[in-house]
Scaffold this active site. Structure first.
Site, PDB file in Angstrom:
ATOM      1  N   ASP A  68      40.887  39.593  34.598  1.00 56.72           N
ATOM      2  CA  ASP A  68      39.731  39.973  33.800  1.00 56.72           C
ATOM      3  C   ASP A  68      38.483  39.605  34.614  1.00 56.72           C
ATOM      4  O   ASP A  68      38.586  38.955  35.660  1.00 56.72           O
ATOM      5  CB  ASP A  68      39.761  39.209  32.471  1.00 56.72           C
ATOM      6  CG  ASP A  68      38.473  39.351  31.693  1.00 56.72           C
ATOM      7  OD1 ASP A  68      38.064  40.504  31.455  1.00 56.72           O
ATOM      8  OD2 ASP A  68      37.862  38.332  31.344  1.00 56.72           O
ATOM      9  N   ALA A  83      34.402  38.836  33.233  1.00 55.99           N
ATOM     10  CA  ALA A  83      33.552  37.787  32.644  1.00 55.99           C
ATOM     11  C   ALA A  83      34.384  36.730  31.924  1.00 55.99           C
ATOM     12  O   ALA A  83      35.182  37.040  31.048  1.00 55.99           O
ATOM     13  CB  ALA A  83      32.542  38.395  31.674  1.00 55.99           C
ATOM     14  N   LYS A 116      32.856  47.200  24.805  1.00 58.40           N
ATOM     15  CA  LYS A 116      31.612  46.753  24.191  1.00 58.40           C
ATOM     16  C   LYS A 116      31.220  47.589  22.978  1.00 58.40           C
ATOM     17  O   LYS A 116      30.690  47.055  22.002  1.00 58.40           O
ATOM     18  CB  LYS A 116      30.476  46.728  25.229  1.00 58.40           C
ATOM     19  CG  LYS A 116      30.763  45.801  26.412  1.00 58.40           C
ATOM     20  CD  LYS A 116      31.349  44.448  25.955  1.00 58.40           C
ATOM     21  CE  LYS A 116      31.803  43.596  27.104  1.00 58.40           C
ATOM     22  NZ  LYS A 116      32.728  42.528  26.692  1.00 58.40           N
ATOM     23  N   ASP A 153      40.766  35.408  29.761  1.00 57.60           N
ATOM     24  CA  ASP A 153      40.200  34.264  29.040  1.00 57.60           C
ATOM     25  C   ASP A 153      39.963  34.530  27.566  1.00 57.60           C
ATOM     26  O   ASP A 153      39.432  33.670  26.870  1.00 57.60           O
ATOM     27  CB  ASP A 153      38.864  33.874  29.688  1.00 57.60           C
ATOM     28  CG  ASP A 153      37.773  34.907  29.416  1.00 57.60           C
ATOM     29  OD1 ASP A 153      36.739  34.541  28.821  1.00 57.60           O
ATOM     30  OD2 ASP A 153      37.951  36.074  29.793  1.00 57.60           O
TER      31      ASP A 153
END
Length: 259
Positions: free
Chosen positions: A10, A12, A51, A184
């Site tokens: 991944d 960010a 997003k 994460d």
């Protein structure tokens, strides 16, 4: 012969942007601008989705719907979602390059794995246009990968597995069990599970832990340990095969999977 041929990272909160702060700030500011504020914790609960899907998820929160109705005298609709998404993008693009610094240990670990012949792909909740900013900015600081897939022109983003499949196609990886997905967020974990690859969560620097490097360094050891334990629990509950404290543990995990 090595069993693990590829890792899929991944971005960010895993590879760059310690603590995953760039999108959090942009979501908070964009909803504040329309008069229906959301908290940082609420944005983090949906992190890892595309997003636009996260904007939709935030609009669906009861107090956001109520705030919007109180301000505009009507329920929100898809046009409002798109307008807020536009505001989000404007906010994000202002700071995106500044949040492209690799997380400590990432450059060295990825360079080492690539040197061992392991291919490095990636998936993200960002769009291709956003990644056109992040990829070169991270590369200038030493983080170089072999492939990046976004959900643009795919049936969906996380937790659907299509970005992982696209990585496998582009890098010619035939077996899901030769792939380790590292992320994460809970959406990252579920993406890996749904793709049938090894799904690995990373705790330090993550969206789930939601701390800066300075906050981690300053936090009493017992408190940090408890917070990390809670993140581990959530990741395993979501289906993670393994959860590592930080990216420096990844080479050792791959050695274990190769046996």
């Amino acid at each position: 012969m090595k069993k693990i041929e590829c890792i899929i990272m991944d971005w960010a909160g895993t590879a760059v942007d310690y603590g995953c702060f760039a999108p959090v700030a942009a979501f908070v500011e964009s909803f504040k601008a329309i008069g229906a504020p959301v908290s940082a914790a609420e944005t983090r609960a949906h992190m890892g989705l595309t997003k636009i899907e996260e904007v939709r998820a935030l609009f669906a929160i009861d107090h956001v719907k109520a705030d919007f109705r109180a301000k505009y005298g009507r329920d929100y609709n898809e046009d409002d979602v798109q307008e807020c998404y536009k505001k989000f993008q404007e906010e994000l693009f202002r700071t995106l390059e500044d949040y492209s610094k690799p997380i400590p240990g990432v450059v060295e670990v990825i360079s080492k794995l690539r040197g061992q012949g392991i291919k490095v792909g990636s998936t993200t909740g960002y769009t291709r246009e956003m990644m056109d900013v992040v990829i070169p900015a991270a590369a200038k600081l030493g983080y170089v990968i072999d492939n990046c897939e976004t959900s643009d022109n795919l049936p969906g983003g996380r937790p659907k597995p299509y970005m992982i499949y696209q990585n496998m196609c582009r890098m010619d990886i035939a077996s899901p069990r030769s792939v380790v997905k590292v992320g994460d967020t809970i959406s990252d974990i579920k993406e890996g599970v749904n793709a049938g690859v090894w799904s690995v969560g990373v705790v330090l620097g993550s969206n789930e832990l939601a701390l800066t490097e300075a906050e981690v360094a300053a936090m009493p050891a017992d408190e940090l340990k408890e917070r990390m334990k809670a993140v581990r629990y959530r990741m395993y509950a979501a289906g993670a095969d393994y959860v590592i404290d930080d990216i420096t543990e990844l080479p050792m995990l791959i050695e274990v999977l190769d046996k």
